[in-house]
Write a protein that holds these residues in place. Structure first.
Motif, PDB file in Angstrom:
ATOM      1  N   TYR A 134      48.855  -8.613 -10.666  1.00 58.11           N
ATOM      2  CA  TYR A 134      47.531  -9.138 -10.333  1.00 58.11           C
ATOM      3  C   TYR A 134      47.630 -10.045  -9.109  1.00 58.11           C
ATOM      4  N   PRO A 135      47.129  -9.573  -7.942  1.00 61.10           N
ATOM      5  CA  PRO A 135      47.103 -10.434  -6.753  1.00 61.10           C
ATOM      6  C   PRO A 135      45.906 -11.372  -6.807  1.00 61.10           C
ATOM      7  N   LEU A 136      45.451 -11.664  -8.018  1.00 62.41           N
ATOM      8  CA  LEU A 136      44.190 -12.365  -8.262  1.00 62.41           C
ATOM      9  C   LEU A 136      44.450 -13.543  -9.196  1.00 62.41           C
ATOM     10  N   SER A 137      43.421 -14.312  -9.457  1.00 60.66           N
ATOM     11  CA  SER A 137      43.542 -15.472 -10.332  1.00 60.66           C
ATOM     12  C   SER A 137      43.739 -15.052 -11.780  1.00 60.66           C
ATOM     13  N   ALA A 138      44.234 -15.999 -12.599  1.00 62.28           N
ATOM     14  CA  ALA A 138      44.307 -15.761 -14.042  1.00 62.28           C
ATOM     15  C   ALA A 138      42.899 -15.586 -14.613  1.00 62.28           C
ATOM     16  N   MET A 139      41.925 -16.267 -14.005  1.00 61.94           N
ATOM     17  CA  MET A 139      40.533 -16.155 -14.443  1.00 61.94           C
ATOM     18  C   MET A 139      40.038 -14.714 -14.284  1.00 61.94           C
ATOM     19  N   THR A 140      40.295 -14.129 -13.129  1.00 68.65           N
ATOM     20  CA  THR A 140      39.891 -12.740 -12.895  1.00 68.65           C
ATOM     21  C   THR A 140      40.704 -11.794 -13.779  1.00 68.65           C
ATOM     22  N   THR A 141      41.980 -12.095 -13.951  1.00 72.71           N
ATOM     23  CA  THR A 141      42.824 -11.294 -14.842  1.00 72.71           C
ATOM     24  C   THR A 141      42.249 -11.274 -16.253  1.00 72.71           C
ATOM     25  N   ILE A 220      45.623 -19.503 -18.613  1.00 72.88           N
ATOM     26  CA  ILE A 220      46.981 -19.008 -18.818  1.00 72.88           C
ATOM     27  C   ILE A 220      47.378 -19.136 -20.285  1.00 72.88           C
ATOM     28  N   LYS A 221      47.011 -20.243 -20.892  1.00 76.61           N
ATOM     29  CA  LYS A 221      47.312 -20.434 -22.312  1.00 76.61           C
ATOM     30  C   LYS A 221      46.667 -19.331 -23.155  1.00 76.61           C
ATOM     31  N   ALA A 222      45.404 -18.989 -22.826  1.00 71.91           N
ATOM     32  CA  ALA A 222      44.705 -17.929 -23.567  1.00 71.91           C
ATOM     33  C   ALA A 222      45.392 -16.575 -23.372  1.00 71.91           C
ATOM     34  N   LEU A 223      45.820 -16.281 -22.141  1.00 72.71           N
ATOM     35  CA  LEU A 223      46.517 -15.022 -21.872  1.00 72.71           C
ATOM     36  C   LEU A 223      47.839 -14.961 -22.630  1.00 72.71           C
ATOM     37  N   GLN A 224      48.586 -16.053 -22.598  1.00 74.07           N
ATOM     38  CA  GLN A 224      49.891 -16.060 -23.263  1.00 74.07           C
ATOM     39  C   GLN A 224      49.759 -15.977 -24.777  1.00 74.07           C
ATOM     40  N   GLU A 225      48.745 -16.635 -25.325  1.00 73.14           N
ATOM     41  CA  GLU A 225      48.540 -16.570 -26.775  1.00 73.14           C
ATOM     42  C   GLU A 225      48.210 -15.145 -27.223  1.00 73.14           C
ATOM     43  N   LYS A 226      47.518 -14.417 -26.358  1.00 71.09           N
ATOM     44  CA  LYS A 226      47.132 -13.050 -26.706  1.00 71.09           C
ATOM     45  C   LYS A 226      48.275 -12.059 -26.509  1.00 71.09           C
ATOM     46  N   TYR A 227      49.040 -12.232 -25.421  1.00 71.44           N
ATOM     47  CA  TYR A 227      50.003 -11.190 -25.051  1.00 71.44           C
ATOM     48  C   TYR A 227      51.459 -11.528 -25.341  1.00 71.44           C
ATOM     49  N   ASN A 228      51.848 -12.800 -25.310  1.00 77.66           N
ATOM     50  CA  ASN A 228      53.252 -13.142 -25.539  1.00 77.66           C
ATOM     51  C   ASN A 228      53.532 -13.256 -27.037  1.00 77.66           C
ATOM     52  N   THR A 229      53.398 -12.151 -27.735  1.00 79.57           N
ATOM     53  CA  THR A 229      53.666 -12.114 -29.170  1.00 79.57           C
ATOM     54  C   THR A 229      54.623 -10.976 -29.471  1.00 79.57           C
ATOM     55  N   ILE A 230      55.345 -11.111 -30.578  1.00 79.73           N
ATOM     56  CA  ILE A 230      56.293 -10.072 -30.986  1.00 79.73           C
ATOM     57  C   ILE A 230      55.561  -8.764 -31.254  1.00 79.73           C
ATOM     58  N   THR A 234      54.073  -7.592 -24.965  1.00 78.68           N
ATOM     59  CA  THR A 234      53.634  -7.584 -23.567  1.00 78.68           C
ATOM     60  C   THR A 234      53.779  -8.987 -23.009  1.00 78.68           C
ATOM     61  N   GLU A 235      54.620  -9.162 -22.024  1.00 78.12           N
ATOM     62  CA  GLU A 235      54.872 -10.493 -21.484  1.00 78.12           C
ATOM     63  C   GLU A 235      53.964 -10.796 -20.297  1.00 78.12           C
ATOM     64  N   VAL A 236      53.590 -12.071 -20.177  1.00 84.80           N
ATOM     65  CA  VAL A 236      52.829 -12.550 -19.030  1.00 84.80           C
ATOM     66  C   VAL A 236      53.774 -13.367 -18.151  1.00 84.80           C
ATOM     67  N   TYR A 237      53.986 -12.908 -16.921  1.00 78.31           N
ATOM     68  CA  TYR A 237      54.869 -13.597 -15.976  1.00 78.31           C
ATOM     69  C   TYR A 237      54.013 -14.282 -14.907  1.00 78.31           C
ATOM     70  N   LEU A 238      54.110 -15.598 -14.813  1.00 77.98           N
ATOM     71  CA  LEU A 238      53.376 -16.340 -13.789  1.00 77.98           C
ATOM     72  C   LEU A 238      54.266 -16.456 -12.564  1.00 77.98           C
ATOM     73  N   VAL A 239      53.997 -15.642 -11.554  1.00 74.05           N
ATOM     74  CA  VAL A 239      54.905 -15.517 -10.410  1.00 74.05           C
ATOM     75  C   VAL A 239      54.387 -16.203  -9.153  1.00 74.05           C
ATOM     76  N   GLY A 240      53.243 -16.884  -9.238  1.00 71.14           N
ATOM     77  CA  GLY A 240      52.649 -17.498  -8.063  1.00 71.14           C
ATOM     78  C   GLY A 240      53.092 -18.934  -7.847  1.00 71.14           C
TER      79      GLY A 240
END
Length: 473
Positions: A134-141, A220-230, A234-240
Motif C-alpha cells: 500500500y503506497p497509501l495511508s493506513a486510513m486508506t488501507t 494501525i492498531k485496528a489493522l493489527q488486531e484484525k490481521y496479526n492473529t494466528i 496475515t501479517e501487517v508490516y509498517l514499512v514507512g
C-alpha cells in the motif's frame, strides 16, 4: 553460497504508485542482499517518463520489465477506470511474464499494488505467497479492506449517506470525503472494479503499508488486531515512511531553485505544488496567483497548465514561456521580489528539505505528505482527487499539522481565503503549535527509519520470511 530469494513486484500505470514501490524495493534490498527483485509494470501506450528516470538509479539486484502496452484509445477517459481496466487487460501478459520468471529463477513471493489485485489470484496458480504493498495511508488501507462490509451495510451512494461513515480505527468520514473517483457512485465501473479488488485482498498473506505507528496509531492498531492473529496468518508490516531519493537528489544543486532559496530567510518560503499529476482550472489558477500575491509571503510555485480535470498525468512537457502565459497579466512582474514560479517540475524532496522552506501547500497525495513529515514542514491542504480528502482530514483534524483551504459553493477557493490561510500557517501564533507537532512527527519518522527502527525491523522480518521460503523450496 547462499541461495538468492527472488520476489516479483507488480505496480499500476500511475507514477505516484510506481515511484513508491520502486523506493520500497530499493530500501528492502539494501537490508537484504540475498534477495533479488523483478518489478513488472503494466503500461498505457508507453512507460511513464518520470518512472524511466527513477529506474536509472536501480541497484543490480533489482530488474524491471514493462508489459505490452494497452492502447489508451481503447480505454475510457476517466483516469481511475482507465488505470484499472488497463491493469485487468494486462493480466494475461503478466501471467506469461511470471511463468517465464518462475521457470528460470524460482520465485518465492509476489508483491502487488492494491489496484493490481488480480495478480494475487495468479500467484495462487503458481503456489506463491502474495502480499499487497500500500503506497497509501493506513486510513486508506483500512477503507479498502473494509469496503465489502460497507457495501453490505450501506445501500445508497456513500455521498448521499446522512451519517458519518465509520472505518475501523479512523476518524469518522462523511461520504463526500471518500474518494470520489471510486465511491460517490456505486453504479460506476470504477466502483464495481474496486469492490472486486477489495474481495481479492483476502487472498494476500500480508500487507506492507507505507506508514509508521506514530502517524496513524489508532488505525494501525485496528489493522493489527484484525490481521496479526494466528487464525488469520496475515501479517501487517509498517514499512514507512518511504519517500523518493536517489536520482532526484542532485537536481536542486546549482539550479535556479537552489540559488533563489539560498537567498531567503529560514522557514520563510511557502512551497506550492500539486504533485505529479494534479492541476487547477484557469479560474482557480488565477485565484491562487492573486492569493499568493495578497499574502505577501515568499513562495516557490511549481506551475502546470490549467485543466478542467483535476488530474492530467505526470510531468507535462512544453515551452516554459507558453505555460507562464496562463498566469494573470503582470503577476510575474509584481511578485518578482516575492516569489519564484517554476514551470512543470521541481525536485520536491530537496525543496522541502531546504532550510528556507517553512510551509507546503499540497494536494495531499500520500507521497507528498510523507515527504513533508520527514522534513518537518507544516502543510496547507488542497485535496484534488483520489483519497486526498481523507488524507487532508487526517492532517488537519487528526494530527493537526496543517490548515485547510476552504472552497465556496462553486468549488473555488477565492484569493482572500487563500491569502488568509497562507498568513495563518506562515505568520500567525498558531504556526508555532503546528510546527511543534510536525517536529515530533519528524523525530518519530527519523526513529522509524533508523537501523533499529520500526520500519527497518518490519522490512527485516519480511525479508527473513522471504529467505525462509527459499530454504523451503
Amino acid at each position: 553460497m547462499a541461495k538468492t530469494s527472488h520476489i516479483v513486484v507488480v505496480s499500476i500505470p500511475s507514477f505516484s504508485h510506481q515511484s513508491s514501490i520502486i523506493e520500497f524495493c530499493k530500501r528492502f534490498i539494501h537490508l537484504h542482499h540475498n534477495i533479488h527483485v523483478t518489478c513488472i509494470f503494466p503500461i498505457i501506450d508507453a512507460p511513464i517518463q518520470a518512472t524511466l528516470k527513477l529506474l536509472e538509479s536501480l541497484p543490480p539486484s533489482i530488474n524491471y520489465t514493462f508489459l505490452p502496452p494497452i492502447n489508451q484509445q481503447d480505454l475510457p477517459q476517466d483516469g481511475v477506470t482507465q488505470i484499472q481496466l488497463a491493469v485487468a487487460q494486462s493480466m494475461p501478459s503478466f501471467r506469461n511474464s511470471l511463468q517465464s520468471l518462475c521457470s528460470t529463477n524460482p520465485v518465492v513471493a509476489l508483491v502487488a499494488d492494491p489496484l493490481a489485485s488480480q495478480a494475487l489470484e495468479i500467484a495462487k496458480e503458481f503456489n506463491l505467497l502474495s502480499f499487497i504493498y500500500y503506497p497509501l495511508s493506513a486510513m486508506t488501507t483500512s477503507l479498502h479492506l473494509h469496503l465489502s462490509t460497507l457495501h453490505e451495510q450501506i445501500s445508497c451512494d456513500y455521498i448521499d449517506h446522512p451519517n458519518p461513515i465509520r472505518i475501523p480505527g479512523c476518524i469518522p468520514i462523511h461520504g463526500q470525503d471518500l474518494p470520489g473517483d471510486f465511491f460517490h457512485h456505486r453504479s460506476s465501473i470504477a466502483y464495481k472494479l474496486f469492490l472486486q479488488h477489495s474481495k481479492n485482498f483476502s487472498l494476500a498473506n500480508g500487507l506492507l503499508v507505507n506508514t509508521f505507528s506514530e502517524m496513524e496509531e489508532s488505525t494501525i492498531k485496528a489493522l493489527q488486531e484484525k490481521y496479526n492473529t494466528i487464525e488469520n496468518n496475515t501479517e501487517v508490516y509498517l514499512v514507512g515512511p518511504i519517500i523518493q531519493s536517489g536520482s532526484e537528489s542532485t537536481k536542486l544543486k546549482g539550479s535556479d531553485c537552489e540559488k533563489w532559496l539560498d537567498k531567503q530567510k529560514p522557514n520563510s518560503v511557502l512551497f506550492v505544488c500539486f504533485g505529479s499529476g494534479g492541476t487547477l482550472s484557469q479560474e482557480q489558477l488565477n485565484e491562487l496567483a492573486f492569493g499568493l500575491e495578497l499574502s505577501s509571503v515568499k513562495f516557490l510555485w511549481v506551475l502546470r497548465e490549467p485543466s478542467n480535470s483535476s488530474y492530467v498525468g505526470p510531468y507535462s512537457v512544453g515551452s516554459d514561456d507558453a505555460i507562464l502565459k496562463f498566469l494573470p497579466h503582470g503577476f510575474l512582474e509584481r511578485t518578482k521580489e516575492q516569489g519564484l514560479v517554476v514551470p512543470f517540475w521541481a525536485p520536491q524532496t530537496q525543496i522541502l528539505s531546504h532550510t528556507s522552506t517553512g510551509g507546503f501547500l499540497t494536494h495531499c497525495g500520500w507521497n507528498s505528505i510523507l515527504e513533508s513529515v520527514v522534513f518537518g514542514v507544516p502543510m496547507i491542504t488542497w485535496p484534488l482527487f483520489g483519497e486526498q480528502r481523507m488524507n487532508a482530514i487526517l492532517l488537519t483534524e487528526g494530527l493537526e499539522v496543517g490548515l485547510k483551504v476552504k472552497f465556496n459553493d462553486n468549488g473555488i477557493a477565492d484569493r482572500n481565503e487563500i491569502a488568509e490561510v497562507i498568513r495563518a500557517l506562515m505568520l500567525s501564533e498558531e504556526r508555532s503549535e503546528i510546527q511543534q507537532r510536525i517536529e515530533a512527527l519528524k523525530d518519530a519518522a527519523t526513529s522509524a527509519l533508523a537501523e533499529d527502527g520500526s520500519s527497518s525491523r518490519a522490512l527485516s522480518q519480511f525479508g527473513i520470511r522471504m529467505e525462509n521460503l527459499m530454504l523451503e523450496k
